[in-house]
Design a protein around this motif. Structure first.
Motif, PDB file in Angstrom:
ATOM      1  N   ILE A  51       0.993  -1.217  -0.113  1.00  0.00           N
ATOM      2  CA  ILE A  51       0.132   0.098  -0.175  1.00  0.00           C
ATOM      3  C   ILE A  51       0.913   1.128  -0.025  1.00  0.00           C
ATOM      4  CG2 ILE A  51      -0.104  -0.379   2.582  1.00  0.00           C
ATOM      5  CD1 ILE A  51      -2.826   1.400   0.524  1.00  0.00           C
ATOM      6  N   VAL A  52       0.570   2.114  -0.862  1.00  0.00           N
ATOM      7  CA  VAL A  52       1.328   3.417  -1.027  1.00  0.00           C
ATOM      8  C   VAL A  52       0.458   4.564  -1.093  1.00  0.00           C
ATOM      9  CG1 VAL A  52       3.561   4.292  -2.054  1.00  0.00           C
ATOM     10  CG2 VAL A  52       2.758   1.977  -2.491  1.00  0.00           C
ATOM     11  N   LEU A  53       0.760   5.530  -0.083  1.00  0.00           N
ATOM     12  CA  LEU A  53       0.168   6.928  -0.281  1.00  0.00           C
ATOM     13  C   LEU A  53       0.671   7.732   0.228  1.00  0.00           C
ATOM     14  CD1 LEU A  53      -3.062   7.390   2.191  1.00  0.00           C
ATOM     15  CD2 LEU A  53      -1.383   5.566   2.319  1.00  0.00           C
ATOM     16  N   PRO A  54       0.545   9.107  -0.200  1.00  0.00           N
ATOM     17  CA  PRO A  54       1.408  10.346   0.170  1.00  0.00           C
ATOM     18  C   PRO A  54       0.774  10.669   1.455  1.00  0.00           C
ATOM     19  CG  PRO A  54      -0.257  10.831  -1.602  1.00  0.00           C
ATOM     20  CD  PRO A  54      -0.328   9.462  -1.355  1.00  0.00           C
ATOM     21  N   ALA A  55       1.865  10.755   2.484  1.00  0.00           N
ATOM     22  CA  ALA A  55       1.381  10.985   3.701  1.00  0.00           C
ATOM     23  C   ALA A  55       2.210  12.138   4.547  1.00  0.00           C
ATOM     24  CB  ALA A  55       1.355   9.958   4.736  1.00  0.00           C
ATOM     25  N   ARG A  56       1.919  12.736   5.552  1.00  0.00           N
ATOM     26  CA  ARG A  56       2.654  13.752   6.386  1.00  0.00           C
ATOM     27  C   ARG A  56       3.068  12.783   7.725  1.00  0.00           C
ATOM     28  NH1 ARG A  56      -0.739  17.259   4.603  1.00  0.00           N
ATOM     29  NH2 ARG A  56       0.078  18.486   3.333  1.00  0.00           N
ATOM     30  N   ALA A  57       2.015  12.038   7.820  1.00  0.00           N
ATOM     31  CA  ALA A  57       2.203  11.109   9.251  1.00  0.00           C
ATOM     32  C   ALA A  57       1.549   9.834   9.129  1.00  0.00           C
ATOM     33  CB  ALA A  57       1.746  11.920  10.582  1.00  0.00           C
TER      34      ALA A  57
END
Lengths: 393, 393, 393
Positions: A230-236
């Motif tokens: 699973i890949v997603l752009p995240a800050r935290a």
């Protein structure tokens, strides 16, 4: 736009069975498609309405009786959805008691590719003492997935690409309580590999309302397997509890089916772009040759929850990609942290998502590149344990 | 073997109404019979499937919608079953809330000749505190009697005696819970006075499962009346509580209908013979001219519970003959005493019973003789009060 | 008397759809009328039976599936009933969980002009601890409004004025519990503006039974509006609680829709005349040009409760006129004060009411004059706060 109303129960409109194609709506049959509606019979699915949309790219089954959830979808040989232990669903809500099982009764019907959680509340069950000895129990994931739609229609674009939309209306409304109407529009273009869900939640009451919505998109094999990612752009990234901490080092990779595996849940703060905060989560198999991209907007759905439940294949080997207005903590916890939607009388909240089926390494790679661009070289903070304001430490 | 699938809901098979006789299956009509299926309409029975089997010896009504319970049977003028205060059943489980009435909601639908109790648990309701303020309530007698069968078929032996079998599949299965499938085969031979029930319970999950099953066979007049008797070969007889102690001296004899009579329950340790532990319980009327013999095997169903509820005729004058894997104490009590069935993944437990209608003094006497032989001159220990491991002292 | 049985579920009688007029029963068509029955489809009303009676004076919709409640009525342009936030009802009880919402689940289906509250109990929910850790929750307003009628018939008088009666039977009955049958007869004369309800409650059990019944007659605009008034002859008026005290000075007058208005409830001790204690409550609009007169007998229904819920129009601007055997306090409170009906085995309690639509200032004034005569110049005691034996001080 050519339309066909299938159900309008307050108006007495009810089409028992339908088998619609382009010709029925006076449209060219260049890209063939069909929309079928029928009532399922027998067992716990007795009386459940099912709407199936089939075109060159996808088949899709929508369940008006279960709050317009998406039961299953398929692209060629590729199944979207999971193998729920509820083998004889979709289950009529008449046979589901949400208050049962200590507030976990929702699980008696849970077998969808996409089930909505809300609207008064979602997340873990909790209990509020009423002072007179009574307790009010708020069951897991709320009521919306078990409220039958009272209005269902099909619309088809009159010009190419003749997008097919299934519209449904569901009321979560009563005296002295929630009065919110969901109007969902589930759209797919013939020949495409895309499903778009657009939900509008409108406060029908005179007073301000609070609501929560979380979309429980669930995937099992073949997209889920050992080495799937699973890949997603995240800050935290925040583990929900001690159990999630155990898997934190590989929270973005899946293990093989493992009977007895206890669920691990991670809360993400996604990064979006533009005024809307457009973002995308990617689930792909080990080889990176197949996957799904789930697009949403952080302005509408600021929270993302990852549910890793890599138990045995028979018990439910499944992962949940869950964009929401909140994390699935008990509502009082979320409310204190500002994660409920407040709707003035007559006001609406809109949530839109797109699910793209990725059927080639190129498509998977392209989605990965998109996500890297959003991440912009700044890796997320991976918290070593549950932290505020995401989860109770 | 000639067969007809009536319901296979996951496969989309549904026969609305059927009226099958030998000719329909290409069989000779020497011993005429008929199998009818229809949906009941109106009131609380709205939408309930009923299967009626009728032949020269018996009529029999099976309710797929209520977990394949046996609603009623009849031999000539002799009714098997009882006069439940639930006068307008069989009740659709959609109108039953097991969690209601402090966990006694099961009673809202209880009107069968044979109702199954299980599978996650059976017996008295109990509550488990979950630590976070929530409580999980385990309702009386579990869920299986209120889960609709998703598969129903009729099979008829192609050679004499052309036994008729109604097969039904019921799933008690969900994520994070029980995953057991019951396959029941209810068989009767045309012209006979016998009903055979064979249930196979299979753990569909990946992890070991625990289950309990108890068969609640219920009889009212004319078999039950003043001076009716229950006889079965037993090592021990234990009154469940102080109320049962009051009637201990005549626990095997029934009084007349007595409004306000509070139920008395006795636990038996039955004696069986052979590797299977074949045994038989006999209920007969005062004159000994009519009765039923309920045969089972202690290897499959080691416990026998007698429910004496000789209240008023309108309130429910009824006795329950209840072979089970356990006594109907709350499951935690039974589990501590080893009276739950443990099923490995894929494993099964089988329970078989035969109910014979005895319509002559000779038949009753023969069953009595069988029981005396099993008792073998060694009278049971009749405990003066509740004792371990049967009941909490 | 010409009759037509529409449902007799224990006897297997079921008429799917009917459209009866005078000619169908061999009657003259001088005063035309029609009785229609159909099953509603879709959404939460799926499978709900509706019976509509229409004649020159009134239309009337009765819901057998919801315990023979009266959903709506209409006289010309004048709607009787209210705009419940339950917009897509009448709701099938299969989708209502009374035990939900901390015992307020009844509200999920509440949208009728007249809903019955009872029979085991009615009023506010309460909880009884069972000593073994279990609690029995008694939900708001009991079960009767959510039990489908198992018997429904239409009768028409063979002589003028050819009164039309819809008869329905509802059982609230189970082992170890309530065993009371309600036989309701809802009658209207073609061309009239009157609805008569006659309910007979019979104890089917062998033991004495206790019951409560309260009729929740609900009115919104146009009868309810700013300046509308409620008038009834009373010995005493008691505010239920501190909130009701706030409005005591104008308890008989209604304010405009006011979002957020918290309900105010007043208990009345009505004055009746004659052996039966015939009395009447009048609700009329500001101008006094339209209203309803609700007639009942204090010998049958000695208590009257006024529910003022002048919230926002979308939230439910409604008032309830509620004659009953008791006030809607929790049953244990009422029982201690002698306000439960005790029925010997086989005994019955009868309650009759008549609702007259008043469509002229003259009719409203006449009802007002009747009430003044009953009051006989002796104004009621208006208690400044909740007092015994009406409410907990």
């Amino acid at each position: 736009m050519p339309s066909r109303t299938l159900t309008d129960s307050p108006a007495g409109v009810w089409i028992e069975r339908v088998d619609l194609g382009p010709g029925d709506l006076g449209l060219p049959a260049s890209d063939p498609w069909v929309v079928r509606k029928r009532a399922l019979r027998g067992g716990r699915r007795e009386g459940v309405d099912l709407i199936e949309v089939e075109h060159g790219g996808l088949t899709l089954a929508i369940v008006p009786t279960r709050g317009m959830g998406i039961w299953r979808a398929q692209h060629g040989e590729l199944r979207l959805g999971w193998g729920s232990p509820v083998k004889d669903g979709p289950v009529n809500p008449a046979f589901v008691n949400l208050a049962d099982l200590g507030g976990l009764g929702w699980l008696q019907g849970f077998d969808e590719l996409m089930a909505r959680c809300g609207l008064e509340h979602n997340g873990a069950p909790y209990v509020v003492a009423e002072g007179d000895g009574r307790q009010t129990a708020y069951p897991l994931h709320g009521r919306i997935a078990n409220i039958p739609a009272h209005y269902v229609a099909v619309h088809v674009g009159d010009g190419p690409p003749h997008a097919i939309t299934v519209e449904g209306h569901v009321n979560e409304a009563r005296l002295f309580g929630m009065k919110v109407r969901m109007v969902t529009r589930i759209t797919t273009v013939p020949g495409s590999r895309r499903i778009t869900v657009r939900d509008e939640f409108t406060n029908l009451g005179d007073l301000p309302a609070e609501m929560q919505i979380l979309y429980h998109w669930n995937f099992g094999p073949p997209l889920l397997g050992e080495g799937s990612r699973i890949v997603l752009p995240a800050r935290a990234v925040v583990p929900r509890n001690a159990r999630a901490v155990e898997g934190l080092g590989h929270h973005d990779v899946y293990g093989p089916p493992e009977p007895g595996f206890a669920e691990q849940v991670y809360f993400f703060e996604p990064i979006g772009e533009g005024a809307d905060g457009r973002t995308v989560a990617l689930l792909h198999d080990h080889a990176g040759g197949r996957g799904v991209a789930l697009r949403f907007a952080t302005s509408q759905l600021p929270c993302f929850t990852l549910w890793k439940n890599s138990g045995g294949l028979k018990d439910g080997y499944v992962t949940g990609l869950e964009p929401g207005t909140n994390y699935p903590n008990p509502k009082p916890f979320e409310a204190q942290r500002g994660r409920v939607v407040k709707l003035a009388s007559g006001a609406s909240h809109v949530a839109e998502m797109t699910l793209d089926v990725l059927d080639s390494a190129e498509a998977v790679a392209a989605a990965g590149a998109e996500i890297r661009a959003l991440q912009a070289g700044e890796p997320p903070t991976i918290h070593p344990g549950p932290v505020e304001p995401f989860a109770a430490p």
